[in-house]
Design a protein around this motif. Structure first.
Motif, PDB file in Angstrom:
ATOM      1  N   VAL A 180       0.846  -1.201   0.000  1.00 16.30           N
ATOM      2  CA  VAL A 180       0.000   0.000   0.000  1.00 16.30           C
ATOM      3  C   VAL A 180       0.878   1.247   0.000  1.00 16.30           C
ATOM      4  O   VAL A 180       0.632   2.205  -0.740  1.00 16.30           O
ATOM      5  CB  VAL A 180      -0.941  -0.007   1.223  1.00 16.30           C
ATOM      6  CG1 VAL A 180      -1.661   1.339   1.356  1.00 16.30           C
ATOM      7  CG2 VAL A 180      -1.954  -1.133   1.104  1.00 16.30           C
ATOM      8  N   MET A 181       1.931   1.219   0.818  1.00 18.38           N
ATOM      9  CA  MET A 181       2.856   2.357   0.848  1.00 18.38           C
ATOM     10  C   MET A 181       3.620   2.484  -0.470  1.00 18.38           C
ATOM     11  O   MET A 181       3.913   3.577  -0.926  1.00 18.38           O
ATOM     12  CB  MET A 181       3.833   2.217   2.007  1.00 18.38           C
ATOM     13  CG  MET A 181       3.196   2.487   3.358  1.00 18.38           C
ATOM     14  SD  MET A 181       4.433   2.762   4.627  1.00 18.38           S
ATOM     15  CE  MET A 181       5.379   1.269   4.484  1.00 18.38           C
ATOM     16  N   ARG A 234       2.479   1.791  -3.308  1.00 22.33           N
ATOM     17  CA  ARG A 234       1.582   2.467  -4.259  1.00 22.33           C
ATOM     18  C   ARG A 234       1.586   3.974  -4.004  1.00 22.33           C
ATOM     19  O   ARG A 234       1.540   4.774  -4.952  1.00 22.33           O
ATOM     20  CB  ARG A 234       0.164   1.907  -4.105  1.00 22.33           C
ATOM     21  CG  ARG A 234      -0.827   2.517  -5.076  1.00 22.33           C
ATOM     22  CD  ARG A 234      -2.139   1.769  -5.081  1.00 22.33           C
ATOM     23  NE  ARG A 234      -3.074   2.352  -6.045  1.00 22.33           N
ATOM     24  CZ  ARG A 234      -4.255   1.841  -6.343  1.00 22.33           C
ATOM     25  NH1 ARG A 234      -4.635   0.717  -5.760  1.00 22.33           N
ATOM     26  NH2 ARG A 234      -5.038   2.431  -7.210  1.00 22.33           N
ATOM     27  N   LEU A 235       1.671   4.354  -2.743  1.00 24.47           N
ATOM     28  CA  LEU A 235       1.759   5.779  -2.422  1.00 24.47           C
ATOM     29  C   LEU A 235       3.064   6.360  -2.952  1.00 24.47           C
ATOM     30  O   LEU A 235       3.089   7.457  -3.514  1.00 24.47           O
ATOM     31  CB  LEU A 235       1.667   5.968  -0.902  1.00 24.47           C
ATOM     32  CG  LEU A 235       1.730   7.406  -0.368  1.00 24.47           C
ATOM     33  CD1 LEU A 235       0.571   8.236  -0.915  1.00 24.47           C
ATOM     34  CD2 LEU A 235       1.703   7.394   1.157  1.00 24.47           C
ATOM     35  N   ILE A 236       4.155   5.609  -2.794  1.00 30.73           N
ATOM     36  CA  ILE A 236       5.455   6.059  -3.304  1.00 30.73           C
ATOM     37  C   ILE A 236       5.425   6.171  -4.828  1.00 30.73           C
ATOM     38  O   ILE A 236       6.032   7.071  -5.419  1.00 30.73           O
ATOM     39  CB  ILE A 236       6.561   5.082  -2.854  1.00 30.73           C
ATOM     40  CG1 ILE A 236       6.733   5.158  -1.337  1.00 30.73           C
ATOM     41  CG2 ILE A 236       7.891   5.390  -3.541  1.00 30.73           C
ATOM     42  CD1 ILE A 236       7.615   4.068  -0.750  1.00 30.73           C
ATOM     43  N   ASP A 239       3.229   7.252  -6.668  1.00 30.88           N
ATOM     44  CA  ASP A 239       2.660   8.537  -7.097  1.00 30.88           C
ATOM     45  C   ASP A 239       3.745   9.584  -7.334  1.00 30.88           C
ATOM     46  O   ASP A 239       3.525  10.589  -8.016  1.00 30.88           O
ATOM     47  CB  ASP A 239       1.673   9.066  -6.045  1.00 30.88           C
ATOM     48  CG  ASP A 239       0.406   8.217  -5.968  1.00 30.88           C
ATOM     49  OD1 ASP A 239       0.114   7.496  -6.946  1.00 30.88           O
ATOM     50  OD2 ASP A 239      -0.279   8.274  -4.927  1.00 30.88           O
ATOM     51  N   VAL A 278       1.149   2.773   8.255  1.00 28.16           N
ATOM     52  CA  VAL A 278       0.402   3.264   7.090  1.00 28.16           C
ATOM     53  C   VAL A 278      -0.364   4.540   7.436  1.00 28.16           C
ATOM     54  O   VAL A 278      -0.389   5.505   6.664  1.00 28.16           O
ATOM     55  CB  VAL A 278      -0.542   2.174   6.560  1.00 28.16           C
ATOM     56  CG1 VAL A 278      -1.442   2.731   5.457  1.00 28.16           C
ATOM     57  CG2 VAL A 278       0.261   0.986   6.044  1.00 28.16           C
ATOM     58  N   THR A 300       2.122   7.403   7.612  1.00 27.43           N
ATOM     59  CA  THR A 300       2.671   7.823   6.324  1.00 27.43           C
ATOM     60  C   THR A 300       1.653   8.614   5.509  1.00 27.43           C
ATOM     61  O   THR A 300       1.996   9.625   4.880  1.00 27.43           O
ATOM     62  CB  THR A 300       3.141   6.608   5.506  1.00 27.43           C
ATOM     63  OG1 THR A 300       2.068   5.657   5.396  1.00 27.43           O
ATOM     64  CG2 THR A 300       4.332   5.941   6.150  1.00 27.43           C
ATOM     65  N   TYR A 301       0.394   8.169   5.526  1.00 24.00           N
ATOM     66  CA  TYR A 301      -0.629   8.904   4.770  1.00 24.00           C
ATOM     67  C   TYR A 301      -0.905  10.274   5.395  1.00 24.00           C
ATOM     68  O   TYR A 301      -1.272  11.216   4.700  1.00 24.00           O
ATOM     69  CB  TYR A 301      -1.920   8.079   4.696  1.00 24.00           C
ATOM     70  CG  TYR A 301      -1.971   7.174   3.492  1.00 24.00           C
ATOM     71  CD1 TYR A 301      -2.569   7.591   2.314  1.00 24.00           C
ATOM     72  CD2 TYR A 301      -1.380   5.914   3.526  1.00 24.00           C
ATOM     73  CE1 TYR A 301      -2.603   6.764   1.202  1.00 24.00           C
ATOM     74  CE2 TYR A 301      -1.413   5.083   2.414  1.00 24.00           C
ATOM     75  CZ  TYR A 301      -2.021   5.516   1.253  1.00 24.00           C
ATOM     76  OH  TYR A 301      -2.047   4.708   0.148  1.00 24.00           O
ATOM     77  N   VAL A 351       2.630  12.496   4.742  1.00 25.72           N
ATOM     78  CA  VAL A 351       2.993  12.798   3.359  1.00 25.72           C
ATOM     79  C   VAL A 351       2.394  14.124   2.912  1.00 25.72           C
ATOM     80  O   VAL A 351       2.917  14.800   2.022  1.00 25.72           O
ATOM     81  CB  VAL A 351       2.548  11.648   2.424  1.00 25.72           C
ATOM     82  CG1 VAL A 351       1.034  11.638   2.245  1.00 25.72           C
ATOM     83  CG2 VAL A 351       3.250  11.742   1.076  1.00 25.72           C
ATOM     84  N   ARG A 352       1.290  14.525   3.550  1.00 24.73           N
ATOM     85  CA  ARG A 352       0.649  15.797   3.182  1.00 24.73           C
ATOM     86  C   ARG A 352       1.485  17.004   3.586  1.00 24.73           C
ATOM     87  O   ARG A 352       1.363  18.072   3.011  1.00 24.73           O
ATOM     88  CB  ARG A 352      -0.727  15.894   3.838  1.00 24.73           C
ATOM     89  CG  ARG A 352      -1.689  14.786   3.421  1.00 24.73           C
ATOM     90  CD  ARG A 352      -3.064  14.979   4.068  1.00 24.73           C
ATOM     91  NE  ARG A 352      -4.000  13.943   3.661  1.00 24.73           N
ATOM     92  CZ  ARG A 352      -5.279  13.919   4.017  1.00 24.73           C
ATOM     93  NH1 ARG A 352      -5.757  14.883   4.800  1.00 24.73           N
ATOM     94  NH2 ARG A 352      -6.062  12.948   3.604  1.00 24.73           N
ATOM     95  N   ILE A 384       6.671  10.014   4.247  1.00 29.47           N
ATOM     96  CA  ILE A 384       6.545   8.559   4.274  1.00 29.47           C
ATOM     97  C   ILE A 384       7.666   7.961   5.110  1.00 29.47           C
ATOM     98  O   ILE A 384       7.447   7.072   5.937  1.00 29.47           O
ATOM     99  CB  ILE A 384       6.578   7.988   2.847  1.00 29.47           C
ATOM    100  CG1 ILE A 384       5.405   8.553   2.024  1.00 29.47           C
ATOM    101  CG2 ILE A 384       6.531   6.461   2.873  1.00 29.47           C
ATOM    102  CD1 ILE A 384       5.386   8.109   0.578  1.00 29.47           C
TER     103      ILE A 384
END
Length: 461
Positions: free
Chosen positions: A274-275, A277-279, A281, A415, A418-419, A422-423, A430
């Motif tokens: 999941v992370m 997938r965030l990376i 981006d 998770v 990190t979410y 990251v903002r 992250i």
């Protein structure tokens, strides 16, 4: 048993015993890391897309370790505890039934990876079609090695539980060396001229060649361990049959011990995906940088895991023999040793962050991203290394649920953090989320083990 006293962990100098069983496991971890870094080095010579593709597909191979650990930990805990009791027949029963578990799980997992490789890679929502195509190919071919890996890990667990960690080290090293030597030959093709005759050396299969190297090396590994169980002088059992009639009570106990560890590993890998997938981006470069940074960090992670496995075998035998004095002293010595190692690794990763990443990547931006990751994560090394000792101590005593609860909760927190972060700090957010979660997890598990032993009356102020 040909040499019971030599591998009896319930007697003799405690620190010496810990060193004797932990060093081969750690050495195996170093060899594994060397292979991972070598493989990544060759992939980097193909392209950053190849590094990203292998890193993406490897997450599902990594996920397979959750199911591998069911049989392996069942074998390791069962063999160590029954050896501690002096019951070789009971130890063999756990080995035989863990074999059945590994065969069945390995075949099912492989079939799923091959049949569903498209949707599995699509989960990461990667826009680069080359990365997607190569990741699917790598996953399909590498999956053929999984049944072999499932089974040869059972015999690693058996030998570890017996106290002979050198033999798995020797065999695992041979398998890894075969893989390291095969990789460039299968990945690349080299123009060669001898005596005026020109020809091409090497298969030139690219990313497929790297996957085939893993399949062949896994077959070599399994063949050697099958031989060792029957013929090696310092084998766990004088006589041994690979396949016997399954015992459902033993299989249930294997799953009882193994499922918490499997769920922990599975959830960790899924949340890591999941992370990832965030990376993703942040682009292919961020994926490649994180892949490299994580593999470099594995220098500490794999050694900590290796020491935890040694502690599991040590605790298992002493638990079976009810040697609580040795359990207490062994734990304290393990914490001290891994604490010192954690300090050294923290300094190493922090001070040499970007030069380490630059060995594998050439893009300045990717080197900067990987360096930022290593500097942030360096602060987690001390508690992270000592956490492995507490986890191994719990598992050796058959208490597999407690460390799994801590790990699962910590990984969910990872998770969430990190979410959230990251903002505010982008990609570095992250890294901060990972570091905070690892620190909380390590402190929690060590505290829980301390109070668990106080409750048993085996630790005193």
């Amino acid at each position: 048993m040909p040499a019971p006293r030599k591998y009896d962990l319930t007697r003799g100098p405690i620190f010496k015993r810990l060193v004797l069983i932990s060093v081969p496991i750690m050495a195996t971890s170093f060899m594994q890391m060397a292979y991972n870094l070598t493989d990544m080095f060759w992939m980097g010579r193909l392209s950053s897309a190849s590094v990203a593709a292998v890193g993406t597909a490897a997450m599902y191979l990594w996920l397979s370790m959750a199911f591998v650990m069911i049989g392996r930990m069942g074998a390791e805990i069962g063999v160590s505890q029954y050896m501690g009791k002096g019951d070789g027949e009971g130890a063999a029963r756990f080995s035989n039934n863990a074999f059945w578990v590994a065969v069945c799980l390995g075949i099912v997992y492989t079939a799923i990876m091959i049949a569903a490789r498209g949707p599995l890679i699509a989960f990461f929502n990667i826009e680069d079609t080359q990365v997607v195509r190569e990741a699917e190919r790598y996953l399909a071919v590498s999956a053929l090695a999984l049944p072999l890996i499932f089974v040869h890990n059972i015999f690693t667990g058996v030998f570890n539980g017996f106290g002979n960690t050198k033999l798995p080290f020797y065999i695992n090293s041979i398998g890894l060396i075969v893989n390291i030597l095969l990789s460039p030959v299968l990945i690349f093709s080299f123009p060669v001229e001898i005596g005026g005759i020109s020809f091409t050396f090497g298969a030139g299969l690219g990313i497929t060649g790297a996957a085939l190297g893993t399949v062949f090396a896994s077959a070599v590994n399994l063949a050697l361990k099958l031989w060792a169980m029957k013929k090696y002088r310092n084998r766990p059992f004088e006589t041994y049959r690979y396949i016997v009639r399954p015992c459902m009570d033993t299989i249930r106990q294997i799953f009882k011990w193994g499922i918490p560890i499997a769920v922990e590993s599975m959830l960790f890998t899924f949340l890591f995906m999941v992370m990832a997938r965030l990376i993703a981006d942040f682009g292919t470069g961020a994926i490649a940088a994180h892949r490299v940074g994580y593999q470099v960090e594995a220098l500490a992670y794999l050694v900590g895991g290796g020491f935890a496995s040694a502690i599991t075998a040590y605790m298992g035998q002493n638990f079976g023999a009810s040697r609580w004095d040795r359990i207490k002293t062994g734990y304290r010595l393990g914490v001290a040793a891994m604490g010192i190692y954690g300090v050294l690794m923290a300094a190493f990763l922090f001070l040499l962050a970007e030069p380490l990443v630059a060995i594998f990547l050439s893009c300045p931006e990717e080197i900067r991203i990987g360096g930022d990751y290593l500097r942030v994560i360096s602060f987690t090394q001390i508690l992270g290394c000592m956490e492995g000792v507490a986890a191994g101590a719990f598992r050796g005593q058959g208490q597999t649920v407690k460390p799994s609860i801590v790990s699962i909760t910590g990984n969910i927190l990872r998770v969430i953090l990190t979410y959230a972060l990251v903002r505010f700090w982008g990609l570095n957010g992250i890294w901060y989320g990972i570091a905070i979660a690892v620190t909380i997890r390590g402190a929690w598990l060590m505290g829980w083990y301390y109070f668990y032993m106080r409750k048993r009356g085996d630790v005193h102020d």
